[in-house]
Design a protein around this motif. Structure first.
Motif, PDB file in Angstrom:
ATOM      1  N   PHE A 919       0.835  -1.202   0.000  1.00 36.00           N
ATOM      2  CA  PHE A 919       0.000   0.000   0.000  1.00 36.00           C
ATOM      3  C   PHE A 919       0.878   1.263   0.000  1.00 36.00           C
ATOM      4  CE2 PHE A 919      -3.409  -2.627   2.308  1.00 36.00           C
ATOM      5  CZ  PHE A 919      -3.948  -3.026   1.092  1.00 36.00           C
ATOM      6  N   LYS A 920       1.963   1.209   0.750  1.00 35.50           N
ATOM      7  CA  LYS A 920       2.877   2.355   0.809  1.00 35.50           C
ATOM      8  C   LYS A 920       3.467   2.616  -0.574  1.00 35.50           C
ATOM      9  CE  LYS A 920       6.995   4.006   3.214  1.00 35.50           C
ATOM     10  NZ  LYS A 920       8.060   3.667   4.199  1.00 35.50           N
ATOM     11  N   LYS A 921       3.874   1.536  -1.243  1.00 31.77           N
ATOM     12  CA  LYS A 921       4.454   1.704  -2.578  1.00 31.77           C
ATOM     13  C   LYS A 921       3.423   2.233  -3.559  1.00 31.77           C
ATOM     14  CE  LYS A 921       8.024   1.179  -5.300  1.00 31.77           C
ATOM     15  NZ  LYS A 921       9.299   1.867  -5.053  1.00 31.77           N
ATOM     16  N   LYS A 922       2.194   1.704  -3.454  1.00 27.67           N
ATOM     17  CA  LYS A 922       1.135   2.195  -4.339  1.00 27.67           C
ATOM     18  C   LYS A 922       0.854   3.675  -4.093  1.00 27.67           C
ATOM     19  CE  LYS A 922      -1.501  -1.987  -5.403  1.00 27.67           C
ATOM     20  NZ  LYS A 922      -2.825  -2.645  -5.339  1.00 27.67           N
ATOM     21  N   GLN A 923       0.860   4.061  -2.806  1.00 29.96           N
ATOM     22  CA  GLN A 923       0.609   5.472  -2.479  1.00 29.96           C
ATOM     23  C   GLN A 923       1.721   6.361  -3.026  1.00 29.96           C
ATOM     24  OE1 GLN A 923       0.283   6.287   1.696  1.00 29.96           O
ATOM     25  NE2 GLN A 923      -0.521   8.338   1.391  1.00 29.96           N
ATOM     26  N   GLU A 924       2.969   5.909  -2.892  1.00 26.12           N
ATOM     27  CA  GLU A 924       4.082   6.676  -3.454  1.00 26.12           C
ATOM     28  C   GLU A 924       3.923   6.818  -4.958  1.00 26.12           C
ATOM     29  OE1 GLU A 924       7.537   4.541  -2.295  1.00 26.12           O
ATOM     30  OE2 GLU A 924       7.501   5.255  -0.210  1.00 26.12           O
ATOM     31  N   MET A 926       1.110   6.724  -6.662  1.00 30.16           N
ATOM     32  CA  MET A 926       0.002   7.626  -6.943  1.00 30.16           C
ATOM     33  C   MET A 926       0.418   9.089  -6.754  1.00 30.16           C
ATOM     34  SD  MET A 926      -2.590   5.975  -8.021  1.00 30.16           S
ATOM     35  CE  MET A 926      -3.849   7.231  -7.853  1.00 30.16           C
ATOM     36  N   GLU A 927       1.184   9.355  -5.688  1.00 34.42           N
ATOM     37  CA  GLU A 927       1.655  10.719  -5.447  1.00 34.42           C
ATOM     38  C   GLU A 927       2.572  11.175  -6.577  1.00 34.42           C
ATOM     39  OE1 GLU A 927       3.444  10.663  -1.616  1.00 34.42           O
ATOM     40  OE2 GLU A 927       1.516  10.644  -0.538  1.00 34.42           O
ATOM     41  N   MET A 928       3.441  10.244  -7.069  1.00 30.26           N
ATOM     42  CA  MET A 928       4.330  10.571  -8.181  1.00 30.26           C
ATOM     43  C   MET A 928       3.516  10.907  -9.430  1.00 30.26           C
ATOM     44  SD  MET A 928       7.213   8.204 -10.073  1.00 30.26           S
ATOM     45  CE  MET A 928       5.972   7.404 -11.103  1.00 30.26           C
ATOM     46  N   LYS A 929       2.478  10.122  -9.679  1.00 29.24           N
ATOM     47  CA  LYS A 929       1.636  10.358 -10.862  1.00 29.24           C
ATOM     48  C   LYS A 929       0.930  11.721 -10.760  1.00 29.24           C
ATOM     49  CE  LYS A 929       2.326   6.288 -12.724  1.00 29.24           C
ATOM     50  NZ  LYS A 929       3.211   6.176 -13.907  1.00 29.24           N
ATOM     51  N   MET A 930       0.411  11.992  -9.541  1.00 29.24           N
ATOM     52  CA  MET A 930      -0.278  13.265  -9.354  1.00 29.24           C
ATOM     53  C   MET A 930       0.690  14.447  -9.561  1.00 29.24           C
ATOM     54  SD  MET A 930      -3.438  12.775  -8.875  1.00 29.24           S
ATOM     55  CE  MET A 930      -3.876  14.429  -8.340  1.00 29.24           C
ATOM     56  N   ASN A 931       1.889  14.345  -9.035  1.00 28.63           N
ATOM     57  CA  ASN A 931       2.885  15.411  -9.222  1.00 28.63           C
ATOM     58  C   ASN A 931       3.244  15.577 -10.698  1.00 28.63           C
ATOM     59  OD1 ASN A 931       3.034  15.984  -6.490  1.00 28.63           O
ATOM     60  ND2 ASN A 931       4.679  14.507  -6.122  1.00 28.63           N
ATOM     61  N   GLN A 932       3.341  14.440 -11.394  1.00 28.36           N
ATOM     62  CA  GLN A 932       3.651  14.504 -12.824  1.00 28.36           C
ATOM     63  C   GLN A 932       2.507  15.170 -13.608  1.00 28.36           C
ATOM     64  OE1 GLN A 932       4.410  10.394 -13.567  1.00 28.36           O
ATOM     65  NE2 GLN A 932       6.554  10.482 -12.856  1.00 28.36           N
ATOM     66  N   MET A 933       1.267  14.844 -13.214  1.00 29.25           N
ATOM     67  CA  MET A 933       0.117  15.462 -13.884  1.00 29.25           C
ATOM     68  C   MET A 933       0.092  16.977 -13.635  1.00 29.25           C
ATOM     69  SD  MET A 933      -1.610  13.160 -15.558  1.00 29.25           S
ATOM     70  CE  MET A 933      -3.253  13.810 -15.754  1.00 29.25           C
ATOM     71  N   ASN A 961       9.263   6.228 -13.926  1.00 25.71           N
ATOM     72  CA  ASN A 961      10.014   7.100 -13.035  1.00 25.71           C
ATOM     73  C   ASN A 961       9.944   8.543 -13.527  1.00 25.71           C
ATOM     74  OD1 ASN A 961      12.176   7.436 -15.049  1.00 25.71           O
ATOM     75  ND2 ASN A 961      12.706   5.292 -14.488  1.00 25.71           N
ATOM     76  N   ASN A 962      10.480   9.447 -12.702  1.00 25.45           N
ATOM     77  CA  ASN A 962      10.392  10.886 -13.013  1.00 25.45           C
ATOM     78  C   ASN A 962      11.202  11.269 -14.250  1.00 25.45           C
ATOM     79  OD1 ASN A 962       8.615  11.680 -10.964  1.00 25.45           O
ATOM     80  ND2 ASN A 962      10.279  11.661  -9.450  1.00 25.45           N
TER      81      ASN A 962
END
Length: 1001
Positions: A919-924, A926-933, A961-962
């Motif tokens: 869950f922690k990895k999935k949340q990370e 999701m946060e990465m995707k949101m920041n990219q969006m 990845n970023n």
């Protein structure tokens, strides 16, 4: 004229064990055809067998109101006991009147219903009691019609136990090592000195039968064992004497042999030759010999020239006439209809199919009495002359038998054979003399002699009458046929209970394990019965609870003396006063009660697996009690306890919870866990040691054969570590220090384990490589690579040395094993194994997502010296432990038994930990995707882009990845199809093709 052996097969209802396992029906019967289906191959054509009779007794009957009521048929298919007798027993009865020998034997695996067909229970009488009743009814009818013939009926009953023949109507035959089987030129094989008891009525023959049952090995053994492990042969000799027209006295004799074979058993594989129960091996060996005889006789009936191996076992010797000689023979094959017994049932059907091919030639056994006496005298004269002349020449041993023997050894073998022949001739001479004496006796003389030797009959009848009105104890046995066979009447007065070693012989003598010289006292006074124990070392339970002071007994109370003398107290007056209050008590109920008092949940509302576990507990508890009692008697400083172990506790990913036994050395504090099968095998050796001890024989065994010991270098499972693989299904690395839990769920240390994704060369991937997948199904058909590392173990108790780990991964057949480390304090295994799956299957992905890797931690125990047990014997140590725990029995331990220390391991905590990592990895992610969006929108706004291409957004969403995301975002300003605010809403100019775009509002 040759006649084929008649064969009948009969299937029974499911028993409790089969119901517990949710067994499926695999047998069907239509007319004389029996069909069996292979549960492992449901699409295959069922196998069909044709017999003389196929009896369907699985269902189709009405359950009676009482336990021993008659099972009436509710449809035409169901076959009841009366029909079986009319089809089979009636023929045996007719043969007896015509002067033919008959044999009816029942064959089948343990629990298949042989005894039900042969003997029956309650109102459901089997072939044997109905036959005995009918023959006397017809004798009485003949006499009433004025027939001048004389009728004589004699009864004998023997058992074959471990290839030893025992006369059940003469218990002394056991002490002499059994009776010898002799061979006569005319009579064939016979049992020397077997008692033939004259009887005048069915009541008498039933009394002899009951006496024989009481004397079976199960009732007479020092161990008071609870399972009949012998073949039983009941013989009814029917003689009709009359005078022919020439004035000669004629004797027409028929022998009906009714044989209840011991149940065949599939022995569990032990991995070592000869490591089976001796009794079970003897049973299976004799049944195997019988199978070989049947096969040979079947071949012989087809015209083949084969040798029939009758001499291979005591059983086949005594059945020689029945199968290959002067007899009309019937076989009843008892079948289990459950799928879990498919192999045994199919084997029984094949056995029966061969038997029906055998042909026998029966002749009427009718000879003038004077001629028989003359022939016996002539034979005796020949035997006497040969013995006096010393002219007995024994057959020389064959070359095969003398291979490798010296001349001296060959001479000794010849002398041995000569001595055997002399003994054989002397025995025949003695038997002939006895037979002539018997023929000269009148029937009245024989009856008087039999009545004189059975003076106990009156007391037995008096005891039966006393049971109706007087308080009494009767025994419970796992074999229902043996329950109620031992009765102690408790008339007003005091009754001492103890062993026959007491100075003043007690009124109730109980011998065997854990019985003290002065064990208990039972008092009947004022219409009430009381019980109290005398010796502080005496084991005495009432209704599963230990008795510490005098208590009153109620009707149906269950009383356990020692380790295995289980009785029910009956008080007719109490039952009469309130009949609805009291039900029926069975052996199973009493053992379940003891289990409940020891902390086991024995409720009936359980799953099939739970019921099976419960059944195993009921079976194992008295065995463990018995083993502990033997340990006390022989002072072996060993205690056995029951442990209930889940598959995870045994280091297995799947399976069912099983009953195991813990061996605990009371001196050096070493513990070992044995499987149920290993314990049962060892218990037999313990029994053998105790029997030798009780007989005054040399009972000690060398350490390597001692059933109470384990070698000091034996490795034991310290505990297991369950590594959930769910994180690897998302390609997330695992680096954890996991708790090692033992079979009780107690922590025994920590194990550092790592599972890390890697490339196809085995190079470990870091978080920067970001191979995370959102859905495990995305791994299907891809290359999946990872390494498993077992690094260090810490915190294992210092009593363990030579620590190592092993495990099996996925479909591996061989175990992976780490190096062995001397110290338990902190051991560095440095174990690493690379796994490369070129194409991941759905099965592999499912294993990673839902499965777990079970790593077992093993070690060798270091013995300790306990000062508290130094000057105590085994019984004293066990008693002190019982008093300290305050438990009803010191022989039972469950998974909740306290360990050396440490808290219980939460089995769910580890699983939750791995899920949290995912869950922690999935949340990370999701946060990465949101920041990219957000970054994408900022770039689009700065460059005046009102629309962004769908392909750009799609690539951004799957970017791992970023760095990749930044490259995709950098393309937005260069996108010519995105449209700006100057083009009136971003529509493509006329004549140009519009790009695929979407609008983000």
């Amino acid at each position: 004229m040759a006649e084929s052996v008649k064969v009948a097969v009969r299937c029974r209802p499911f028993n409790s064990r089969e119901k517990a396992r949710n067994a499926k029906l695999i047998i069907d019967m239509n007319g004389n055809t029996t069909t069996i289906s292979d549960p492992e191959a449901p699409n295959e054509e069922p196998r069909k067998f044709n017999f003389d009779y196929s009896y369907w007794s699985h269902d189709g009957y009405t359950v009676p109101a009482t336990d021993d009521g008659y099972l009436e048929a509710s449809n035409k298919k169901y076959c009841d006991q009366k029909r079986v007798f009319e089809d089979l027993g009636r023929g045996v009865l007719a043969n007896a009147w015509q002067g033919y020998n008959s044999c009816l034997f029942a064959y089948g695996q343990t629990g298949s219903g042989k005894s039900y067909s042969m003997v029956g229970y309650g109102e459901n009488k089997g072939i044997v009691p109905i036959f005995c009743d009918k023959i006397f009814q017809e004798i009485d009818q003949k006499k009433s019609e004025g027939t001048k013939a004389e009728y004589e009926v004699s009864y004998s009953m023997l058992e074959i136990y471990n290839e030893q023949v025992r006369d059940l109507l003469n218990p002394a035959s056991k002490k002499k090592g059994g009776l010898k089987i002799r061979e006569h030129p005319k009579k064939g094989f016979y049992v020397e000195s077997l008692r033939q008891t004259p009887v005048q009525s069915y009541v008498e023959i039933q009394a002899r039968m009951d006496e024989g049952v009481r004397n079976r090995t199960v009732a007479a053994t020092q161990m008071n064992a609870t399972s009949s492990r012998a073949h039983t042969i009941m013989s009814i000799i029917f003689t009709q004497k009359s005078v022919n027209d020439a004035g000669q006295e004629m004797a027409k004799t028929s022998v009906a042999n009714l044989v209840d074979l011991a149940g065949s058993e599939r022995a569990e594989s032990t991995g070592a030759t000869g490591d089976r129960l001796k009794e079970g091996a003897a049973i299976n060996q004799s049944l195997s010999s019988l199978g070989n005889v049947i096969s040979a006789l079947a071949d012989k009936s087809k015209g083949k020239n084969v040798k029939v191996p009758f001499r291979d076992s005591a059983l086949t010797k005594l059945l020689k006439n029945a199968l290959g000689g002067n007899s009309k023979t019937i076989m009843v094959a008892a079948l289990s209809p459950a799928d879990i017994n498919y192999d045994e049932t199919l084997s029984t059907l094949r056995y029966a199919d061969r038997a029906k091919q055998i042909k026998t030639i029966a002749v009427v056994n009718e000879d003038p009495t004077e001629k028989l006496i003359r022939e016996l005298k002539e034979e005796n004269a020949r035997l006497m002359d040969a013995i006096k002349a010393g002219g007995i020449v024994a057959a020389a041993p064959s070359d095969q038998e003398t291979a490798g023997m010296t001349e001296e050894e060959i001479a000794e073998e010849k002398d041995r054979l000569k001595q055997e022949m002399e003994e054989e001739m002397a025995a025949r001479l003695s038997d002939n003399e006895k037979e002539m004496e018997e023929m000269k006796k009148t029937w009245e003389d024989k009856l008087r002699q039999a009545q004189a030797s059975n003076v106990g009959d009156d007391s037995e009848r008096a005891k039966k009458e006393a049971r109706k009105n007087t308080p009494h104890l009767f025994n419970l046995n796992i074999d229902p046929a043996l329950s109620g066979m031992i009765v102690h009447i408790l008339a007003p007065g005091t009754y001492n209970v103890g062993s026959d070693k007491a100075e003043n012989k007690p009124q109730i003598v109980l011998n065997g394990l854990s019985i003290q010289k002065e064990h208990a006292v039972i008092t009947n006074e004022g219409g009430k019965a009381f019980i109290e124990k005398v010796s502080p070392m005496a084991k005495l339970l009432v209704n599963g609870d230990p008795i510490t002071s005098k208590m009153e007994l109620d009707h149906n109370d269950r009383v356990m003396f020692g380790s295995n003398h289980l009785y029910v107290f009956k008080h007719p007056a109490l039952k009469k006063a309130d009949p609805k209050k009291y039900g029926v008590v069975t052996y199973e109920m009493a053992q379940q009660e003891i289990a409940e008092k020891n902390g086991f949940d024995m409720s009936s509302k359980k799953t099939g697996e739970d019921l099976l576990l419960q059944e195993e507990l009921v079976e194992m508890i008295p065995m463990v009690e018995e083993a502990n009692a033997i340990s006390e008697e022989l002072d072996r400083k060993v205690k056995f306890e029951i442990v209930v172990m889940s598959p995870k506790a045994r280091g297995l990913a799947h399976g069912r919870t099983e009953v195991c036994v813990k061996l605990r050395n009371l001196q050096n504090e070493l513990e070992y866990i044995w499987s149920r099968d290993k314990f049962v095998r060892r218990k037999y050796l313990m029994q053998e040691m105790y029997e030798n001890f009780a007989d005054g024989s040399d009972w000690q065994l060398p350490e390597e054969k001692d059933p109470f010991t384990e070698p000091l270098n034996t490795n034991i499972q310290i505990g297991v570590v369950n590594v959930y693989l769910q994180s690897m299904a998302y390609m997330i690395e695992t680096r954890e220090s996991l708790e090692i839990s033992d079979y009780r769920g107690k922590q025994q240390g920590l194990l550092d384990v790592e599972i890390i994704p890697c490339d196809d060369k085995g190079k470990e991937l870091t978080e920067a490589d970001d191979v995370f997948v959102d859905d495990p199904k995305d791994l299907i058909s891809r290359c999946v690579n990872f390494v498993i590392k077992i690094k260090t173990v810490t915190g294992v108790p210092n009593r363990f040395k030579d620590i190592y780990c092993n495990y099996k991964m996925y479909l591996e057949s061989e175990e992976n094993k780490t190096d062995c480390k001397d110290s338990a304090g902190m051991s560095d295994f440095a174990f690493r194994k690379f796994y490369n799956f070129q194409v991941a299957t759905s099965q592999l992905v499912d294993y990673l997502q839902n499965g777990m890797l079970t790593i077992s931690v093993w070690g060798r125990q270091e013995p300790k010296t306990s000062s508290r047990t130094k000057n105590l014997n085994t019984a004293q140590i066990m008693m002190s432990e019982t008093l300290a725990k305050g438990s009803s029995s010191a022989s039972v331990a469950t998974m909740e038994t306290s360990g050396e220390g440490g808290s219980a391991v939460d089995s769910n905590k580890v699983a939750h930990h791995f899920q949290l990592a995912i869950f922690k990895k999935k949340q990370e992610r999701m946060e990465m995707k949101m920041n990219q969006m957000k970054k994408m929108l900022e770039v689009a706004e700065r460059n005046g882009k009102e629309r962004i291409q769908t392909e750009v957004i799609k690539q951004l969403l799957i970017a791992s990845n970023n760095q990749i995301a930044d490259k995709i975002i950098a393309r937005i300003p260069k996108d010519q199809g995105g449209g700006t605010s100057s083009n009136g809403g971003g529509h493509a100019p006329k004549g140009e093709t519009s790009s695929s775009v979407c609008t983000i509002m």
